[in-house]
Write a protein that holds these residues in place. Sequence first.
Motif, PDB file in Angstrom:
ATOM      1  N   THR A   1       3.492 -12.475   5.975  1.00  0.00           N
ATOM      2  CA  THR A   1       2.399 -12.219   5.037  1.00  0.00           C
ATOM      3  C   THR A   1       1.096 -12.824   5.536  1.00  0.00           C
ATOM      4  OG1 THR A   1       4.013 -12.361   3.240  1.00  0.00           O
ATOM      5  CG2 THR A   1       1.691 -12.360   2.626  1.00  0.00           C
TER       6      THR A   1
ATOM      7  N   ASP B   1      -2.521 -13.632   4.277  1.00  0.00           N
ATOM      8  CA  ASP B   1      -3.279 -13.777   3.042  1.00  0.00           C
ATOM      9  C   ASP B   1      -4.779 -13.869   3.321  1.00  0.00           C
ATOM     10  OD1 ASP B   1      -4.161 -14.268   0.484  1.00  0.00           O
ATOM     11  OD2 ASP B   1      -3.505 -16.372   0.465  1.00  0.00           O
TER      12      ASP B   1
ATOM     13  N   LEU C   1       1.024 -17.138  -3.921  1.00  0.00           N
ATOM     14  CA  LEU C   1       1.711 -16.307  -2.933  1.00  0.00           C
ATOM     15  C   LEU C   1       3.212 -16.566  -2.962  1.00  0.00           C
ATOM     16  CD1 LEU C   1       1.439 -14.213  -0.731  1.00  0.00           C
ATOM     17  CD2 LEU C   1       1.021 -16.048   0.914  1.00  0.00           C
TER      18      LEU C   1
ATOM     19  N   GLN D   1      -0.349  -7.411   4.608  1.00  0.00           N
ATOM     20  CA  GLN D   1      -1.660  -8.057   4.500  1.00  0.00           C
ATOM     21  C   GLN D   1      -2.189  -7.931   3.073  1.00  0.00           C
ATOM     22  OE1 GLN D   1      -4.881  -6.392   6.771  1.00  0.00           O
ATOM     23  NE2 GLN D   1      -4.313  -4.269   6.369  1.00  0.00           N
ATOM     24  N   ILE D   2      -2.790  -9.016   2.584  1.00  0.00           N
ATOM     25  CA  ILE D   2      -3.423  -9.025   1.270  1.00  0.00           C
ATOM     26  C   ILE D   2      -4.918  -9.154   1.505  1.00  0.00           C
ATOM     27  CG2 ILE D   2      -3.536 -10.150  -0.986  1.00  0.00           C
ATOM     28  CD1 ILE D   2      -0.792 -11.411  -0.280  1.00  0.00           C
TER      29      ILE D   2
ATOM     30  N   GLY E   1      -2.562  -0.646  -3.531  1.00  0.00           N
ATOM     31  CA  GLY E   1      -2.435  -0.807  -2.088  1.00  0.00           C
ATOM     32  C   GLY E   1      -1.834   0.439  -1.482  1.00  0.00           C
TER      33      GLY E   1
ATOM     34  N   THR F   1      -0.306  -2.945   2.871  1.00  0.00           N
ATOM     35  CA  THR F   1      -1.603  -3.528   2.501  1.00  0.00           C
ATOM     36  C   THR F   1      -1.708  -3.533   0.980  1.00  0.00           C
ATOM     37  OG1 THR F   1      -2.688  -2.725   4.520  1.00  0.00           O
ATOM     38  CG2 THR F   1      -4.108  -3.292   2.653  1.00  0.00           C
ATOM     39  N   VAL F   2      -2.096  -4.676   0.417  1.00  0.00           N
ATOM     40  CA  VAL F   2      -2.293  -4.802  -1.027  1.00  0.00           C
ATOM     41  C   VAL F   2      -3.673  -5.398  -1.262  1.00  0.00           C
ATOM     42  CG1 VAL F   2      -1.465  -5.847  -3.166  1.00  0.00           C
ATOM     43  CG2 VAL F   2       0.177  -5.111  -1.439  1.00  0.00           C
ATOM     44  N   TYR F   3      -4.357  -4.917  -2.297  1.00  0.00           N
ATOM     45  CA  TYR F   3      -5.720  -5.364  -2.594  1.00  0.00           C
ATOM     46  C   TYR F   3      -5.737  -6.311  -3.790  1.00  0.00           C
ATOM     47  CZ  TYR F   3      -6.843  -1.588   0.580  1.00  0.00           C
ATOM     48  OH  TYR F   3      -6.899  -0.771   1.682  1.00  0.00           O
ATOM     49  N   ALA F   4      -6.262  -7.517  -3.564  1.00  0.00           N
ATOM     50  CA  ALA F   4      -6.255  -8.554  -4.597  1.00  0.00           C
ATOM     51  C   ALA F   4      -7.081  -8.167  -5.814  1.00  0.00           C
ATOM     52  CB  ALA F   4      -6.754  -9.873  -4.009  1.00  0.00           C
TER      53      ALA F   4
ATOM     54  N   LEU G   1       1.275  -9.033  -8.091  1.00  0.00           N
ATOM     55  CA  LEU G   1       1.245  -8.980  -6.627  1.00  0.00           C
ATOM     56  C   LEU G   1       2.649  -8.806  -6.065  1.00  0.00           C
ATOM     57  CD1 LEU G   1      -0.240  -9.250  -3.922  1.00  0.00           C
ATOM     58  CD2 LEU G   1      -0.082 -11.747  -4.180  1.00  0.00           C
TER      59      LEU G   1
ATOM     60  N   MET H   1       3.849  -5.629  -3.805  1.00  0.00           N
ATOM     61  CA  MET H   1       4.454  -5.778  -2.473  1.00  0.00           C
ATOM     62  C   MET H   1       5.851  -5.165  -2.453  1.00  0.00           C
ATOM     63  SD  MET H   1       3.195  -9.480  -0.965  1.00  0.00           S
ATOM     64  CE  MET H   1       4.087 -10.481  -2.164  1.00  0.00           C
TER      65      MET H   1
END
Length: 221
Positions: free
Chosen positions: A35, A37, A46, A100-101, A115, A128-131, A149, A153
């Motif tokens: 991961t 971050d 996380l 990746q965040i 994401g 890929t995930v968007y905060a 989150l 994921m």
Amino acid sequence: MCTKQSWRVGLLLAGVVSTAAFGQESEPMELSIVTYDAAHVGSKTLENAERVAGTVLLTAKIQSRWEPGEQQDVANLGLDFTAYSATECQPETTSVVRVQILPRAPVGLSPNALGFSLPCARSGFQVTVYADRVSNVSETGGPTFGRVLGYAMGHELGHVLLKSSRHTAAGLMKGIWSKSDWQRAAVGVVSFSPAETREIAALHKQTAAKNGIQLASLNER
């Protein structure tokens, strides 16, 4: 898919659909997840997200091991957007997935997307995930940031494990989650379906067979 409520947040991705034969029993699958971050969500948040995602993966009989990625490696990883055909999108011999965040979703990305994933990628980040999108769900009455989150994921990792971009009408792999979906996720475990578990096991068997063939080839040299 369209929505009139901010609750109906999608877990959308890019990928190639593949068909897989359903297997029966299989050995537990081990998956290493690295991961990165870049959003700096914090180690405790996380860890909580990874714990949630790990619990979800266990519903498909997958033991996950999470490791932090080195930020200096990010520039060299990139994204593999190659449009592989269904036959080219085969299980790889590696059991490592990179996640990746990122802090913010890019302009133009579907407002329903938390994401995306690249199920057939052979290099770089597969998930890929968007905060900011995760925050939107959490701040409008959803579960905690870390729990949202974790499910984001888990969903995207599901696409990677299934080598598929398809969604289902219910459950973890549902494309757009409703308020009631997130309410269930806040207090329980939203799992892979039995059919998805069988398909992941079948793909895992293909990978194991591929590894065996390669090992035999090396031994014959």
